[in-house]
Design an enzyme around this catalytic site. Structure first.
Site, PDB file in Angstrom:
ATOM      1  N   HIS A 196      18.339  95.559  67.446  1.00  0.00           N
ATOM      2  CA  HIS A 196      18.859  96.633  68.296  1.00  0.00           C
ATOM      3  C   HIS A 196      20.251  97.113  67.869  1.00  0.00           C
ATOM      4  O   HIS A 196      20.703  98.168  68.283  1.00  0.00           O
ATOM      5  CB  HIS A 196      18.843  96.230  69.772  1.00  0.00           C
ATOM      6  CG  HIS A 196      19.801  95.141  70.143  1.00  0.00           C
ATOM      7  ND1 HIS A 196      19.410  93.842  70.356  1.00  0.00           N
ATOM      8  CD2 HIS A 196      21.121  95.162  70.356  1.00  0.00           C
ATOM      9  CE1 HIS A 196      20.461  93.117  70.694  1.00  0.00           C
ATOM     10  NE2 HIS A 196      21.520  93.892  70.703  1.00  0.00           N
ATOM     11  N   ASP A 229      13.680  90.869  67.388  1.00  0.00           N
ATOM     12  CA  ASP A 229      15.033  91.411  67.529  1.00  0.00           C
ATOM     13  C   ASP A 229      15.956  90.865  66.437  1.00  0.00           C
ATOM     14  O   ASP A 229      17.094  90.475  66.696  1.00  0.00           O
ATOM     15  CB  ASP A 229      15.634  91.114  68.908  1.00  0.00           C
ATOM     16  CG  ASP A 229      16.845  92.006  69.189  1.00  0.00           C
ATOM     17  OD1 ASP A 229      17.006  93.024  68.497  1.00  0.00           O
ATOM     18  OD2 ASP A 229      17.648  91.664  70.086  1.00  0.00           O
ATOM     19  N   SER A 311      26.368  91.263  70.072  1.00  0.00           N
ATOM     20  CA  SER A 311      25.003  91.182  69.544  1.00  0.00           C
ATOM     21  C   SER A 311      24.983  91.047  68.030  1.00  0.00           C
ATOM     22  O   SER A 311      25.669  91.773  67.321  1.00  0.00           O
ATOM     23  CB  SER A 311      24.210  92.428  69.923  1.00  0.00           C
ATOM     24  OG  SER A 311      23.753  92.351  71.236  1.00  0.00           O
TER      25      SER A 311
END
Length: 468
Positions: A196, A229, A311
């Site tokens: 992402h 992911d 992230s």
């Protein structure tokens, strides 16, 4: 449980111990993993594409991939993507210079105010000491910069790991994107991060990686796996002195082990936070916010502070080994910072490095992810009873793939899977996350219920290549 990705709401995750989750947003809604209303179905544990579509009734599983995105309400901690772990994708800072600049200015003002107060107080105390006799003030022989820090300390670990951690900026052809984090995977210039984080730049966009010393490199997306992911980028004109971070063994991590997270929360690069492993095998669902795809993970939970921008960054153990990739956080509600995201509440989630390593190596080797699967469609409803194989597959497909792993093991529509290799399965999303911790060809023991009776069977996992 569902979590939030930076800048994007994520659906609630399947019922699991607690229900936490990586970015600010409205409280995670009760429901199934993935964005969508209760009653969704999907194919768990199979290669991407076995999860159901948004809007499909629980009785009609959707065989296509990817599975529907998790319900809104959770976000990643450092990048964009719906509810998941630790860090999710973060929206790009306003180019006007007032967005993040305002935040930095606030930090500087606070520092100046504290410094001013400290200076005034220090002067008063010094003056009083000078006016009195018998002062017992003792000065340190060395300043903080001269203190030797052992390799095992947090400062020692950070000093060694920071040079191999980068802040990633990803931008689409339309100029949309955000920031995240990544770390050096090998000496060839491969950087591992979250899908992402770079999703916006996959189709002709731009990706850059900036090291703590300020050196910035353009990069290409080598491969990305929506379901896991995980993504890999490669630096253009990579320097020859890259130092890959040492990878640990996430299977040997224990609850209570110390953790160190590195990332760029809200764009503040090279930030180091600490905590412990709060739990293992947390089921988490997240999405890239596009409303079409979801990620399912069996995560490491940590209370180390993780926020949007973290992230893709490394979660380290006390020795400085990478044990996970920070991906999402559980949020209690909407926040500020121009993205409608809230910050850390001590519930962050990371993809176990053993799984991420396998995925990254496949992406470097072929450019495509490989998923393990059981070849059955299960309901994505949030429940606590298990993962039920649906009576009908989406689009008229068979709920149990003919000749597939589940069929060969004797599983049938209506069976409710309650355990996989001893791990409790409380919903379809939880089953998907657990299956994806394995590799194709692995043999797993599945416990299920049929007609009120408990049974067990051994399944040899199949494989599926690609997200589509």
């Amino acid at each position: 449980m569902s979590t939030e990705n930076e800048g994007n709401a994520v659906p609630p995750a399947p019922s699991a111990p607690p229900v936490p989750v990586d970015a600010p947003a409205a409280p995670a809604p009760q429901g199934s993993y993935g964005q969508g209303a209760p009653g969704q179905t999907g194919h768990p544990g199979v290669a991407p594409g076995e999860a159901g579509h948004h809007g499909v009734s629980s009785s009609a599983p959707d065989p296509s991939w990817p599975p529907p995105p998790p319900p809104a309400g959770a976000h990643d901690g450092g990048g964009s993507g719906p509810g998941g772990w630790g860090a999710s994708y973060q929206q790009p800072a306003p180019k006007s210079g007032r967005g993040r600049g305002g935040l930095v200015a606030g930090v500087l003002i606070a520092a100046l105010v504290a410094g001013g107060l400290g200076g005034g107080l220090g002067y008063t105390l010094a003056k009083n000491n000078d006016d009195s006799t018998g002062s017992t003030t003792v000065s340190a022989s060395t300043s903080g910069g001269d203190v030797k820090r052992d390799p095992g300390t947090v400062a020692g670990v950070a000093a060694k790991a920071l040079p191999s951690t980068v802040t990633i900026e990803a931008e689409s052809t339309s100029g949309e994107g955000g920031t995240g984090t990544g770390f050096v995977f090998d000496k060839q210039g491969h950087i591992v991060t979250n899908n992402h984080v770079v999703a916006d730049a996959v189709d002709g966009g731009k990706v850059t990686a900036t090291f703590p010393d300020g050196k910035k490199y353009d990069a290409d997306v080598v491969g990305h796996a929506q379901g896991y992911d995980v993504a890999v980028i490669k630096l253009k004109d990579a320097p020859g002195d890259l130092k890959p971070l040492t990878l640990g063994d996430s299977d040997k991590v224990a609850v209570g082990d110390a953790t160190i997270a590195i990332g760029a929360p809200f764009g503040l690069s090279d930030t180091v936070t600490t905590g412990v492993i709060s739990a293992k095998n947390r089921p988490v669902a997240s999405s890239d916010g596009s409303g079409s795809q979801a990620s399912y993970m069996s995560a490491l939970q940590t209370d180390a502070s993780i926020n949007p921008g973290n992230s893709g960054g490394p979660l380290l153990d006390a020795q400085g080994n990478v044990i996970g990739i920070n991906s999402a956080i559980q949020s209690t509600g909407n926040g500020g910072f121009g993205t409608g995201q809230s910050g850390s509440i001590g519930l962050g989630f990371a993809i176990p490095i053993n799984q991420a390593k396998y995925v990254a190596q496949e992406l470097i080797r072929t450019g495509k992810p490989v998923y393990a699967k059981i070849g059955a469609s299960v309901s994505l409803d949030d429940s606590s009873d298990g993962a039920q194989i649906t009576d009908q597959g989406a689009g008229g497909s068979a709920p149990v793939e003919p000749g597939g792993p589940a069929a060969k093991a004797g599983l049938k529509p209506g069976d409710v899977i309650t355990k996989l290799d001893g791990h409790v399965i409380d919903s379809g999303p939880t089953l998907i996350g657990e299956i994806w911790t394995h590799k194709p060809g692995d043999k797993v023991t599945i416990t299920y219920e049929r007609d009120g009776k408990q049974r067990t069977t051994e399944v040899t996992l199949g494989s599926r290549v690609g997200d589509n």
